[in-house]
Write a protein that holds these residues in place. Structure first.
Motif, PDB file in Angstrom:
ATOM      1  N   SER A  36       0.866  -1.177   0.000  1.00 38.75           N
ATOM      2  CA  SER A  36       0.000   0.000   0.000  1.00 38.75           C
ATOM      3  C   SER A  36       0.902   1.227   0.000  1.00 38.75           C
ATOM      4  N   VAL A  37       0.915   1.946  -1.120  1.00 38.95           N
ATOM      5  CA  VAL A  37       1.890   3.010  -1.358  1.00 38.95           C
ATOM      6  C   VAL A  37       1.257   4.384  -1.141  1.00 38.95           C
ATOM      7  N   TYR A  38       1.983   5.231  -0.419  1.00 34.71           N
ATOM      8  CA  TYR A  38       1.582   6.627  -0.207  1.00 34.71           C
ATOM      9  C   TYR A  38       2.439   7.486  -1.123  1.00 34.71           C
ATOM     10  N   GLU A  39       1.842   8.015  -2.210  1.00 34.15           N
ATOM     11  CA  GLU A  39       2.591   8.844  -3.146  1.00 34.15           C
ATOM     12  C   GLU A  39       2.614  10.282  -2.645  1.00 34.15           C
ATOM     13  N   MET A  40       3.797  10.898  -2.667  1.00 32.99           N
ATOM     14  CA  MET A  40       3.873  12.260  -2.143  1.00 32.99           C
ATOM     15  C   MET A  40       4.878  13.118  -2.893  1.00 32.99           C
ATOM     16  N   HIS A  41       4.580  14.418  -2.892  1.00 24.86           N
ATOM     17  CA  HIS A  41       5.438  15.457  -3.451  1.00 24.86           C
ATOM     18  C   HIS A  41       6.053  16.193  -2.265  1.00 24.86           C
ATOM     19  N   LEU A  42       7.376  16.092  -2.143  1.00 27.96           N
ATOM     20  CA  LEU A  42       8.040  16.617  -0.953  1.00 27.96           C
ATOM     21  C   LEU A  42       7.830  18.119  -0.781  1.00 27.96           C
ATOM     22  N   GLY A  43       7.701  18.849  -1.891  1.00 33.69           N
ATOM     23  CA  GLY A  43       7.596  20.296  -1.793  1.00 33.69           C
ATOM     24  C   GLY A  43       6.254  20.808  -1.326  1.00 33.69           C
ATOM     25  N   SER A  44       5.235  19.956  -1.321  1.00 36.16           N
ATOM     26  CA  SER A  44       3.897  20.442  -0.968  1.00 36.16           C
ATOM     27  C   SER A  44       3.162  19.537   0.019  1.00 36.16           C
ATOM     28  N   TRP A  45       3.824  18.542   0.555  1.00 34.73           N
ATOM     29  CA  TRP A  45       3.158  17.708   1.560  1.00 34.73           C
ATOM     30  C   TRP A  45       2.892  18.531   2.827  1.00 34.73           C
ATOM     31  N   LEU A  46       3.934  19.214   3.270  1.00 36.44           N
ATOM     32  CA  LEU A  46       3.813  20.052   4.468  1.00 36.44           C
ATOM     33  C   LEU A  46       4.845  21.167   4.356  1.00 36.44           C
ATOM     34  N   ARG A  47       4.407  22.383   4.657  1.00 35.84           N
ATOM     35  CA  ARG A  47       5.325  23.526   4.677  1.00 35.84           C
ATOM     36  C   ARG A  47       5.111  24.326   5.950  1.00 35.84           C
ATOM     37  N   TYR A  48       6.152  25.081   6.307  1.00 41.06           N
ATOM     38  CA  TYR A  48       6.056  25.997   7.438  1.00 41.06           C
ATOM     39  C   TYR A  48       6.026  27.425   6.915  1.00 41.06           C
ATOM     40  N   GLY A  49       5.188  28.275   7.471  1.00 41.50           N
ATOM     41  CA  GLY A  49       5.210  29.682   7.123  1.00 41.50           C
ATOM     42  C   GLY A  49       4.577  29.976   5.786  1.00 41.50           C
ATOM     43  N   GLU A  50       4.663  31.229   5.391  1.00 41.74           N
ATOM     44  CA  GLU A  50       4.021  31.715   4.171  1.00 41.74           C
ATOM     45  C   GLU A  50       4.984  31.792   2.990  1.00 41.74           C
ATOM     46  N   ASN A  51       6.277  31.679   3.244  1.00 43.68           N
ATOM     47  CA  ASN A  51       7.266  31.776   2.175  1.00 43.68           C
ATOM     48  C   ASN A  51       7.150  30.561   1.260  1.00 43.68           C
ATOM     49  N   PRO A  52       6.831  30.761  -0.038  1.00 43.52           N
ATOM     50  CA  PRO A  52       6.634  29.610  -0.928  1.00 43.52           C
ATOM     51  C   PRO A  52       7.890  28.770  -1.124  1.00 43.52           C
ATOM     52  N   LYS A  53       9.068  29.340  -0.819  1.00 43.75           N
ATOM     53  CA  LYS A  53      10.313  28.586  -0.961  1.00 43.75           C
ATOM     54  C   LYS A  53      10.762  27.956   0.359  1.00 43.75           C
ATOM     55  N   GLN A  54       9.934  28.108   1.379  1.00 38.32           N
ATOM     56  CA  GLN A  54      10.322  27.608   2.697  1.00 38.32           C
ATOM     57  C   GLN A  54       9.968  26.123   2.819  1.00 38.32           C
ATOM     58  N   PHE A  55      10.728  25.306   2.101  1.00 40.80           N
ATOM     59  CA  PHE A  55      10.498  23.869   2.128  1.00 40.80           C
ATOM     60  C   PHE A  55      11.024  23.272   3.423  1.00 40.80           C
ATOM     61  N   LEU A  56      10.460  22.129   3.802  1.00 39.41           N
ATOM     62  CA  LEU A  56      11.033  21.363   4.905  1.00 39.41           C
ATOM     63  C   LEU A  56      12.299  20.670   4.427  1.00 39.41           C
ATOM     64  N   ASN A  57      13.286  20.577   5.295  1.00 39.37           N
ATOM     65  CA  ASN A  57      14.461  19.755   5.035  1.00 39.37           C
ATOM     66  C   ASN A  57      14.050  18.283   5.067  1.00 39.37           C
ATOM     67  N   TYR A  58      14.792  17.451   4.323  1.00 44.81           N
ATOM     68  CA  TYR A  58      14.513  16.013   4.335  1.00 44.81           C
ATOM     69  C   TYR A  58      14.410  15.480   5.774  1.00 44.81           C
ATOM     70  N   ARG A  59      15.259  15.983   6.666  1.00 44.41           N
ATOM     71  CA  ARG A  59      15.261  15.500   8.062  1.00 44.41           C
ATOM     72  C   ARG A  59      13.991  15.926   8.792  1.00 44.41           C
ATOM     73  N   ASP A  60      13.524  17.150   8.506  1.00 44.78           N
ATOM     74  CA  ASP A  60      12.272  17.602   9.118  1.00 44.78           C
ATOM     75  C   ASP A  60      11.093  16.760   8.618  1.00 44.78           C
ATOM     76  N   VAL A  61      11.133  16.406   7.324  1.00 40.33           N
ATOM     77  CA  VAL A  61      10.088  15.550   6.765  1.00 40.33           C
ATOM     78  C   VAL A  61      10.061  14.216   7.504  1.00 40.33           C
ATOM     79  N   ALA A  62      11.244  13.667   7.774  1.00 40.34           N
ATOM     80  CA  ALA A  62      11.320  12.366   8.447  1.00 40.34           C
ATOM     81  C   ALA A  62      10.608  12.400   9.796  1.00 40.34           C
ATOM     82  N   LYS A  63      10.792  13.466  10.539  1.00 35.94           N
ATOM     83  CA  LYS A  63      10.189  13.568  11.875  1.00 35.94           C
ATOM     84  C   LYS A  63       8.663  13.556  11.809  1.00 35.94           C
ATOM     85  N   LYS A  64       8.106  14.155  10.750  1.00 35.38           N
ATOM     86  CA  LYS A  64       6.655  14.235  10.604  1.00 35.38           C
ATOM     87  C   LYS A  64       6.080  13.033   9.863  1.00 35.38           C
ATOM     88  N   LEU A  65       6.819  12.573   8.855  1.00 35.78           N
ATOM     89  CA  LEU A  65       6.273  11.568   7.946  1.00 35.78           C
ATOM     90  C   LEU A  65       6.234  10.179   8.564  1.00 35.78           C
TER      91      LEU A  65
END
Length: 500
Positions: A153-182
């Motif tokens: 059972s596969v969860y397909e995701m786009h790293l740039g838009s799964w979760l972001r912090y703040g209003e800055n459109p370039k404020q992506f999560l770091n891979y490590r931050d994604v790991a903590k949430k994902l």
């Protein structure tokens, strides 16, 4: 700082395999390799540019001036230029200045670079993929978890838009931050695998990652190679498999990239009927050129080897296999048998599947995004098949969504949309996709494809998922669909987590 010319990582056997299209570890040879020679630390560079007049290394260490640090062509006419430059180290920015036969100087990023700058300059970065992995338990048992007999059972995701912090459109999560949430989220939801839309370096955000320039580089939008390895390691430590989107079908015409790399059609097919993609305005690899096959299969091997990836979902296979894909009459040329199959692309895909399954066995999977009924796509190559592990079940997806869009009072006329899959569902090994492509470009979110009032829409979507998850085959669901995202997917912003 003068380049040392009489040094090479290539043996004669390496050159032979490269020219035969059988070298599958070119990332150990090409690119920038930090090492020590005769007690002197520096970097060995090598690049394939057979029709170049001159090749030199430029960077922030020589004010980006060509011809100051020239590379030497190999004596064997392989088209490889190489040299060892002392004093350079990790973190250094560089490019290749390639003088063409016409005298034009092209500034090209390294096709084998492990990191790229994230800006218009898009220089390469001397980097490393060294990482102390901690996923031995997963790697030892993943043959079972990735098996065709396993529940997938596969969860397909786009790293740039799964979760972001703040209003800055370039404020992506770091891979490590994604790991903590994902990781905790996937464990809570019960998915067995995560599929990342392309993480290879790409210049243009609206391409979603499918217009790749740095095939060996983890995109620096979200961090370093080691940051991505941390994310994969954490998923593995929690018994979650990782699939990457891989795009051997085309590449963009960016000045920094592969297009006309040495002034000639080197990586792409020169004939625009085979070499230019009319839909994506991009360039198609020359699958009949052995050196290009070595490049692409080495790239697949790289992600499976260095990044411990469990599978590759191969994008746009239909466009690769059909000479007339998205072309009108007169815009394509039949093959030597008079048909519309791109025989060179088919042979390439067979060699790719043979190579990766020989190296990694049944512990990995290759998955074709293929929307036609191309025969024997997931059958073994030795039986005449193309050799993929699975293919996306696009017919099931279209039929199922069409059925659920119908008002229940009319569905008695459309039951064949549900039963038709039983006619062919064991002809191939299938993964059933409700992917990102179904929730963009005016198609609406899944929840609003359903009929009725709000309660009925949710009831219908739950019924669709029950049907999907009790149907034979692996499953794939795009991010947001699991909680009923109400708006279409927008790559510029986070999912609507507030709906929870």
């Amino acid at each position: 700082m003068n380049p040392v010319q009489n040094y090479s990582l290539f043996s004669e056997h390496d050159i032979y395999l490269f020219k035969e299209g059988k070298h599958y570890r070119l990332y150990d040879k090409f690119g920038a390799h930090s090492l020590e020679k005769d007690g002197v630390k520096g970097v060995y560079f090598s690049v394939w540019a057979p029709l170049a007049k001159k090749v030199s290394v430029i960077g922030n260490f020589n004010k980006w001036k060509p011809n100051v640090l020239p590379l030497s062509p190999r004596w064997d006419k392989s088209g490889i230029w190489e040299g060892f430059i002392p004093g350079l180290s990790w973190g250094t920015l560089y490019k290749y200045a390639i003088e063409t036969k016409a005298g034009e100087i092209l500034e090209k990023s390294d096709p084998y670079a492990l990191s790229w700058e994230q800006n218009l300059q898009a220089a390469s970065l001397i980097s490393t993929t060294f990482y102390e992995w901690d996923d031995e338990e997963w790697m030892q048992k993943r043959s079972k978890n990735n098996s065709l007999n396993a529940p997938i059972s596969v969860y397909e995701m786009h790293l740039g838009s799964w979760l972001r912090y703040g209003e800055n459109p370039k404020q992506f999560l770091n891979y490590r931050d994604v790991a903590k949430k994902l990781v905790p989220y996937i464990l809570e939801m019960g998915f067995t695998h995560v599929e990342f839309m392309p993480v290879m370096e790409y210049p243009y955000d609206p391409s979603w990652g499918y217009q790749i320039t740095g095939f060996f580089a983890a995109t620096s939008r979200f961090g370093s190679p080691q940051d991505l390895m941390f994310l994969i390691n954490e998923l593995h430590r929690n018994d979650i498999g990782v699939i990457l989107d891989w795009v051997p079908s085309h590449f963009p015409g960016d000045a920094n990239g592969l297009h006309k790399f040495d002034g000639s059609y080197l990586y792409e097919h020169e004939d625009p009927r085979k070499g230019f993609h009319p839909d994506w305005k991009s360039y198609i690899f020359n699958y009949g050129r052995n050196e290009v096959k070595s490049f692409l299969i080495s790239n697949a091997m790289f992600w499976l080897d260095r990044y411990h990836v469990d599978g590759l979902r191969v994008d746009a296979v239909t466009s690769m296999l059909h000479l007339d894909y998205s072309r009108n009459e007169g815009e394509w040329e039949p093959n030597i048998l008079g048909g519309n199959v791109n025989l060179e692309a088919k042979i390439f895909l067979q060699e790719f599947n043979t190579a990766v399954y020989k190296e990694f066995g049944e512990s990995i999977m290759t998955i074709a995004e293929e929307s036609s009924d191309f025969p024997m796509l997931t059958k073994p190559v030795h039986d005449g098949g193309v050799g993929f592990g699975m293919k996306w079940m696009m017919g099931w997806m279209h039929d199922t969504l069409k059925y659920f869009k119908e008002d229940p009072i009319n569905r008695k006329h459309f039951h064949h949309k549900l039963t038709f899959a039983s006619m062919y569902m064991f002809n191939e090994n299938y993964m059933m996709p409700l992917s990102h492509d179904e929730v963009v470009h005016g198609k609406s979110s899944l929840i609003y494809k359903m009929v009725g009032d709000e309660w009925q829409k949710f009831a219908n979507l739950r019924a669709l998922y029950v049907y999907m998850f009790t149907h034979p085959g692996a499953k794939l669901l795009f991010m947001g669909d699991e909680f009923g995202q109400t708006s279409e997917w927008n790559f510029k912003q986070s999912l609507d987590w507030h709906l929870l």
